[in-house]
Design a protein around this motif. Structure first.
Motif, short mmCIF file in Angstrom:
data_model
loop_
_atom_site.label_atom_id
_atom_site.label_comp_id
_atom_site.label_asym_id
_atom_site.label_seq_id
_atom_site.Cartn_x
_atom_site.Cartn_y
_atom_site.Cartn_z
N GLY A 131 41.35 43.84 31.14
CA GLY A 131 40.81 45.09 30.62
C GLY A 131 41.32 46.39 31.19
N THR A 132 42.51 46.44 31.75
CA THR A 132 43.03 47.69 32.30
C THR A 132 43.04 48.79 31.25
N ALA A 133 43.56 48.48 30.07
CA ALA A 133 43.64 49.48 29.01
C ALA A 133 42.27 49.97 28.57
N ALA A 134 41.31 49.06 28.49
CA ALA A 134 39.96 49.43 28.06
C ALA A 134 39.31 50.38 29.07
N HIS A 135 39.48 50.12 30.35
CA HIS A 135 38.95 51.01 31.38
C HIS A 135 39.50 52.42 31.21
N LEU A 136 40.81 52.50 31.05
CA LEU A 136 41.45 53.81 30.94
C LEU A 136 41.00 54.55 29.69
N MET A 137 40.99 53.87 28.57
CA MET A 137 40.68 54.55 27.31
C MET A 137 39.24 55.03 27.26
N LEU A 138 38.31 54.23 27.80
CA LEU A 138 36.91 54.67 27.81
C LEU A 138 36.64 55.73 28.88
N LYS A 139 37.48 55.76 29.89
CA LYS A 139 37.35 56.81 30.90
C LYS A 139 37.58 58.18 30.28
N PHE A 140 38.62 58.30 29.43
CA PHE A 140 38.99 59.59 28.87
C PHE A 140 38.45 59.84 27.47
N TRP A 141 38.10 58.78 26.76
CA TRP A 141 37.54 58.91 25.42
C TRP A 141 36.28 58.06 25.34
N PRO A 142 35.19 58.47 25.98
CA PRO A 142 33.99 57.62 26.11
C PRO A 142 33.25 57.37 24.81
N TRP A 143 33.65 57.99 23.72
CA TRP A 143 33.04 57.74 22.43
C TRP A 143 33.72 56.61 21.67
N PHE A 162 34.65 40.37 38.31
CA PHE A 162 35.43 41.03 39.34
C PHE A 162 36.23 42.24 38.89
N PHE A 163 36.37 42.47 37.59
CA PHE A 163 37.14 43.61 37.13
C PHE A 163 36.30 44.59 36.31
N GLY A 164 35.01 44.50 36.38
CA GLY A 164 34.15 45.50 35.76
C GLY A 164 34.06 45.47 34.26
N MET A 165 34.46 44.37 33.63
CA MET A 165 34.41 44.32 32.17
C MET A 165 32.98 44.40 31.64
N SER A 166 32.04 43.84 32.36
CA SER A 166 30.65 43.86 31.89
C SER A 166 30.12 45.28 31.77
N GLU A 167 30.60 46.18 32.60
CA GLU A 167 30.18 47.59 32.50
C GLU A 167 30.74 48.24 31.25
N LEU A 168 31.94 47.84 30.86
CA LEU A 168 32.55 48.41 29.66
C LEU A 168 31.84 47.96 28.39
N GLU A 169 31.16 46.83 28.47
CA GLU A 169 30.45 46.32 27.30
C GLU A 169 29.12 47.02 27.07
N LYS A 170 28.72 47.86 28.01
CA LYS A 170 27.52 48.67 27.85
C LYS A 170 27.89 50.01 27.22
N ALA A 171 27.03 50.52 26.36
CA ALA A 171 27.32 51.78 25.68
C ALA A 171 27.33 52.94 26.68
N THR A 172 28.29 53.84 26.53
CA THR A 172 28.34 55.04 27.34
C THR A 172 27.35 56.07 26.78
N GLU A 173 27.16 57.17 27.48
CA GLU A 173 26.29 58.23 26.98
C GLU A 173 26.80 58.80 25.67
N SER A 174 28.10 58.69 25.45
CA SER A 174 28.69 59.19 24.21
C SER A 174 28.75 58.14 23.12
N GLY A 175 28.27 56.93 23.43
CA GLY A 175 28.19 55.89 22.40
C GLY A 175 29.33 54.92 22.35
N GLY A 176 30.34 55.10 23.20
CA GLY A 176 31.47 54.19 23.19
C GLY A 176 31.20 52.91 23.96
N SER A 177 31.97 51.87 23.68
CA SER A 177 31.81 50.60 24.38
C SER A 177 32.97 49.69 24.03
N LEU A 178 33.02 48.57 24.73
CA LEU A 178 34.01 47.53 24.45
C LEU A 178 33.30 46.30 23.91
#
Length: 313
Positions: A131-143, A162-178
């Protein structure tokens, strides 16, 4: 015909709320050379410990063409001064998790420049890895609504731990997620209703681009999964060490297949020696480079101006 101008970044963000997300650094993606310590230093470096430690054993599972086979033991996990690194079985860099910074200084960073030049809509990650790409893209475009495909279920399990993917599967404040899907990224079912605004392709096996990506028909099928105006951005692999940095795209068979599939509608660039010397490609007309440069994070503003059209020889 896809739009040639990026959307205004400020307005784009405003429609989805603040771009502020979390402060932790990104993680994961696929193999290919990334600036890393020499082998001797890499083997001497300390492994992850405590809550960052990988499991003591991780048996290899089936993986038809996915390069993301889980490590056989913890020797495939290592840490440098700047990154947690996951090595694939061939000891290529599989995924990274920056510890104190955001950027990977490799091809994963290029994917962050895609959202400003595609329509609003979901973005696919074909070859999710850790999930390297997913981390980066949601960091800068959280929607962003990211939809990722990974063929190996153990990779997903370990990445969640170990790589934080479970956090990416949760919705951000802007509504984005993986949204994570386990399966063949090239299957007909790897799509969404209405099509994708963008598709990121990062598919490798044993450190090499999978052979399907060197076939024109594969790209024509992937393109059918796009909504009108959508684009595909591709990690086309590293160049042969014998090649000079001035080598043309014709040296890369994946770029050649893409150029044949999308004549007059393909752009490419080659990363510097400090950035892994990978070729990357993007479909659609070349965007207005000044507008694109103004719409991406400042660290990418110069890099997007390096894109050029791919013309058949």
């Amino acid at each position: 015909m896809p739009s040639t101008s990026p959307r205004n970044s400020a307005a784009h963000r405003a429609r989805r709320g603040s771009t502020a997300r979390r402060t932790e650094a990104p993680a994961r993606s696929r193999p290919l050379p990334l600036p890393r310590p020499p082998r001797s230093k890499r083997r001497k470096s300390s492994r992850m410990t405590s809550t960052s430690s990988p499991p003591t054993e991780a048996s290899s599972t089936r993986s038809s063409w996915s390069s993301t086979r889980p490590p056989r033991d913890t020797s495939s996990w290592t840490t440098t001064l700047e990154f947690y690194v996951w090595l694939c079985r061939a000891e290529n860099i599989h995924s990274v998790l920056p510890k104190t910074t955001v950027w990977t200084n490799s091809y994963w960073d290029e994917f962050v420049s895609l959202p400003p030049v595609v329509p609003l809509g979901p973005v696919a990650l074909l070859g999710l890895g850790a999930g390297t790409a997913a981390h980066l893209m949601l960091k800068f475009w959280p929607w962003l609504q990211l939809v990722g495909w990974e063929i190996d279920p153990m990779i997903v399990d370990l990445s969640r731990q170990f790589f934080g993917m479970s956090e990416l599967e949760k919705a951000t404040e802007s509504g984005g997620s993986l949204s994570v899907h386990i399966g063949d990224a090239l299957s007909l079912s790897a799509t969404v209703e209405g099509g994708f605004a963008g598709i990121v392709v990062d598919l490798f096996c044993d450190g090499k681009v999978i052979p399907q990506l060197q076939e024109v028909e594969t790209w024509l099928q992937i393109a059918k999964k796009l909504m009108p105006g959508g684009r595909i951005m591709v990690n086309c692999g590293g160049a042969d060490v014998e090649e000079s940095l001035s080598s043309s795209w014709v040296q890369n068979p994946t770029v050649k297949a893409l150029c044949s599939a999308f004549p007059g509608q393909l752009n490419w660039k080659r990363l510097s020696e400090n950035e892994s010397v990978n070729y990357v490609a993007m479909t659609g007309p070349l965007p207005d480079l000044d507008e694109w440069s103004a719409s991406v994070p400042s660290e990418l503003s110069t890099k997007v101006k390096q894109w050029v059209p791919c013309e058949l020889a």
